[in-house]
Enzyme design. Structure first.
Site, PDB file in Angstrom:
ATOM      1  N   TYR A 168       0.851  -1.130  -0.027  1.00 40.72           N
ATOM      2  CA  TYR A 168       0.081  -0.071  -0.006  1.00 40.72           C
ATOM      3  C   TYR A 168       0.961   1.294   0.039  1.00 40.72           C
ATOM      4  CZ  TYR A 168      -3.858   2.964   1.516  1.00 40.72           C
ATOM      5  OH  TYR A 168      -4.727   4.080   1.553  1.00 40.72           O
ATOM      6  N   LYS A 172       0.796   4.159  -2.713  1.00 44.76           N
ATOM      7  CA  LYS A 172       0.768   5.616  -2.505  1.00 44.76           C
ATOM      8  C   LYS A 172       1.792   6.467  -2.705  1.00 44.76           C
ATOM      9  CE  LYS A 172      -3.704   4.724  -1.751  1.00 44.76           C
ATOM     10  NZ  LYS A 172      -4.665   5.527  -2.360  1.00 44.76           N
TER      11      LYS A 172
HETATM   12  P1  NAP Z   1     -13.514   2.310   0.791  1.00 43.64           P
HETATM   13  O1  NAP Z   1     -14.456   2.950   1.680  1.00 43.64           O
HETATM   14  O2  NAP Z   1     -13.112   0.990   0.812  1.00 43.64           O
HETATM   15  O3  NAP Z   1     -13.993   2.697  -0.703  1.00 43.64           O
HETATM   16  C1  NAP Z   1     -13.328   2.408  -1.620  1.00 43.64           C
HETATM   17  C2  NAP Z   1     -13.928   2.520  -3.135  1.00 43.64           C
HETATM   18  O4  NAP Z   1     -13.527   2.208  -4.160  1.00 43.64           O
HETATM   19  C3  NAP Z   1     -15.418   1.882  -3.286  1.00 43.64           C
HETATM   20  O5  NAP Z   1     -16.482   2.438  -3.809  1.00 43.64           O
HETATM   21  C4  NAP Z   1     -15.109   0.654  -4.007  1.00 43.64           C
HETATM   22  O6  NAP Z   1     -16.037   0.061  -4.483  1.00 43.64           O
HETATM   23  C5  NAP Z   1     -13.768   1.339  -5.010  1.00 43.64           C
HETATM   24  N1  NAP Z   1     -13.185   0.529  -5.887  1.00 43.64           N
HETATM   25  C6  NAP Z   1     -11.990  -0.366  -5.013  1.00 43.64           C
HETATM   26  N2  NAP Z   1     -11.309  -0.708  -6.035  1.00 43.64           N
HETATM   27  C7  NAP Z   1     -11.778  -0.424  -7.138  1.00 43.64           C
HETATM   28  C8  NAP Z   1     -11.445  -0.787  -8.429  1.00 43.64           C
HETATM   29  N3  NAP Z   1     -10.483  -1.604  -8.704  1.00 43.64           N
HETATM   30  N4  NAP Z   1     -12.132  -0.250  -9.497  1.00 43.64           N
HETATM   31  C9  NAP Z   1     -13.273   0.367  -9.318  1.00 43.64           C
HETATM   32  N5  NAP Z   1     -13.715   0.967  -7.876  1.00 43.64           N
HETATM   33  C10 NAP Z   1     -12.971   0.509  -6.985  1.00 43.64           C
HETATM   34  O7  NAP Z   1     -12.021   3.375   0.809  1.00 43.64           O
HETATM   35  P2  NAP Z   1     -11.993   4.901   1.376  1.00 43.64           P
HETATM   36  O8  NAP Z   1     -11.557   4.772   2.766  1.00 43.64           O
HETATM   37  O9  NAP Z   1     -13.187   5.500   0.959  1.00 43.64           O
HETATM   38  O10 NAP Z   1     -10.733   5.185   0.400  1.00 43.64           O
HETATM   39  C11 NAP Z   1     -10.783   5.844  -0.799  1.00 43.64           C
HETATM   40  C12 NAP Z   1      -9.372   6.347  -1.163  1.00 43.64           C
HETATM   41  O11 NAP Z   1      -8.658   6.813  -0.164  1.00 43.64           O
HETATM   42  C13 NAP Z   1      -8.343   4.824  -1.385  1.00 43.64           C
HETATM   43  O12 NAP Z   1      -7.337   5.341  -2.523  1.00 43.64           O
HETATM   44  C14 NAP Z   1      -7.654   4.925  -0.068  1.00 43.64           C
HETATM   45  O13 NAP Z   1      -6.391   4.428  -0.419  1.00 43.64           O
HETATM   46  C15 NAP Z   1      -7.709   6.422   0.314  1.00 43.64           C
HETATM   47  N6  NAP Z   1      -7.282   6.512   1.704  1.00 43.64           N
HETATM   48  C16 NAP Z   1      -7.967   6.065   2.714  1.00 43.64           C
HETATM   49  C17 NAP Z   1      -7.886   6.464   4.140  1.00 43.64           C
HETATM   50  C18 NAP Z   1      -8.641   6.238   5.004  1.00 43.64           C
HETATM   51  O14 NAP Z   1      -8.348   6.361   6.294  1.00 43.64           O
HETATM   52  N7  NAP Z   1      -9.848   5.697   4.720  1.00 43.64           N
HETATM   53  C19 NAP Z   1      -6.753   7.058   4.157  1.00 43.64           C
HETATM   54  C20 NAP Z   1      -5.811   7.447   3.341  1.00 43.64           C
HETATM   55  C21 NAP Z   1      -5.992   7.159   1.899  1.00 43.64           C
HETATM   56  P3  NAP Z   1     -16.195  -1.653  -4.986  1.00 43.64           P
HETATM   57  O15 NAP Z   1     -15.177  -2.472  -3.877  1.00 43.64           O
HETATM   58  O16 NAP Z   1     -17.733  -1.859  -5.004  1.00 43.64           O
HETATM   59  O17 NAP Z   1     -15.628  -1.702  -6.223  1.00 43.64           O
END
Ligand code: NAP
Length: 260
Positions: A168, A172
């Site tokens: 990861y 990133k």
């Molecule tokens: P999440 O709640 O798990 O949502 C991820 C979304 O991405 C879901 O809608 C998922 O839907 C979709 N997805 C995953 N892989 C995909 C693919 N290959 N093609 C199309 N859609 C895909 O995650 P989140 O926390 O909102 O995170 C969003 C972004 O922020 C990510 O890049 C994550 O790494 C980043 N981020 C999150 C955090 C945190 O603390 N939450 C911190 C830093 C960075 P489906 O599974 O239905 O495809």
């Protein structure tokens, strides 16, 4: 009494996305969904994407309820052909795409010694290859229209590293290098490319953490709370808007002060 609405109107206009179209990958849940709704409230028409038809449709309905146009696409953005198909259809339907947010991301955590090849490749494909596919697919249209905003969702883990997240962290950190290279390639064509590095945000991704892990994390955050998806969405809204017109190649950290 001065008319305060008239006074603030020019300022608000800079943050308006009226008449703009945006594609946000992984926007059926979490941070992506919050961005989709924030962009729609600011006036944008939004393409919702995820690997789930039902999830994408649900958020598209929420956007339509706000009075904006929405398209829902079930497409795995780690698959180049699926991305080309989706973006081709969007451009056919709407003629233009002003904003791309490469937000889709996954985790497959584990210590390096036990990490399987597939665990490594799946995360790199889902988090980094996906941004390459989508950016390549939209950049010709954005260069031609001499306007565009690309926002890559990285993570503080890409800056600081994290034990158990080598895959990861690499994906990133890779997104940050990709952001800067693309910013340099596209700047003269009126396209800005920036990254957002969220800290720990309350979504399905962090839901798996137990209460103790959440307490430990909160103790490391000067603002003493995990972030909300809307905290990240508002930073994206700024970068997508005209107010950020002279900002490119940057990483905005949205983490309650955790990494300062
Ligand atoms: P999440 O709640 O798990 O949502 C991820 C979304 O991405 C879901 O809608 C998922 O839907 C979709 N997805 C995953 N892989 C995909 C693919 N290959 N093609 C199309 N859609 C895909 O995650 P989140 O926390 O909102 O995170 C969003 C972004 O922020 C990510 O890049 C994550 O790494 C980043 N981020 C999150 C955090 C945190 O603390 N939450 C911190 C830093 C960075 P489906 O599974 O239905 O495809």
């Amino acid at each position: 009494m001065p008319d305060t609405t008239a006074q603030i109107a020019p300022t608000l206009q800079q943050f308006s996305l009226l008449g703009k179209t945006a594609l946000i990958t992984g926007s059926a849940r979490g941070i992506g969904r919050a961005m989709a709704l924030a962009f729609a409230r600011a006036g944008a028409d939004v393409v919702v994407n995820s690997r789930s038809e039902a999830g994408s449709q649900r958020v598209a309905e929420e956007i339509r309820a706000l009075g904006r146009r929405a398209l829902a696409y079930e497409a795995d953005v780690s698959d180049a052909a699926a991305v080309d198909g989706m973006i081709g259809e969007v451009l056919k339907e709407w003629q233009t795409l002003d904003i791309l947010v490469n937000n889709a991301g996954i985790t497959r955590d584990g210590l390096l010694l036990r990490m399987k090849d597939e665990q490594w490749h799946e995360v790199l494909r889902g988090n980094l290859n996906s941004a390459f596919h989508c950016t390549r697919a939209v950049s010709r249209a954005m260069m031609k229209q001499r306007h565009g905003r690309i926002i890559n969702v990285s993570s503080v883990v890409g800056i600081m590293g994290n034990a158990g997240q080598a895959n990861y962290a690499a994906s990133k950190a890779g997104l940050i290098g990709f952001t800067k290279a693309m910013a340099k390639e596209l700047a003269s064509r009126g396209v800005t490319v920036n990254a957002i590095a969220p800290g720990f945000i309350k979504t399905d991704m962090t839901d798996a953490l137990g209460p103790e892990a959440k307490d430990t994390l909160t103790g490391q955050i000067p603002m003493a709370r995990l972030g909300e998806p809307e905290d990240v969405a508002d930073a994206a809204l700024f970068l997508a808007s005209d107010a950020a017109r002279y900002i490119t190649g940057q990483v905005i950290v949205v983490d309650g002060g955790m990494t300062m």
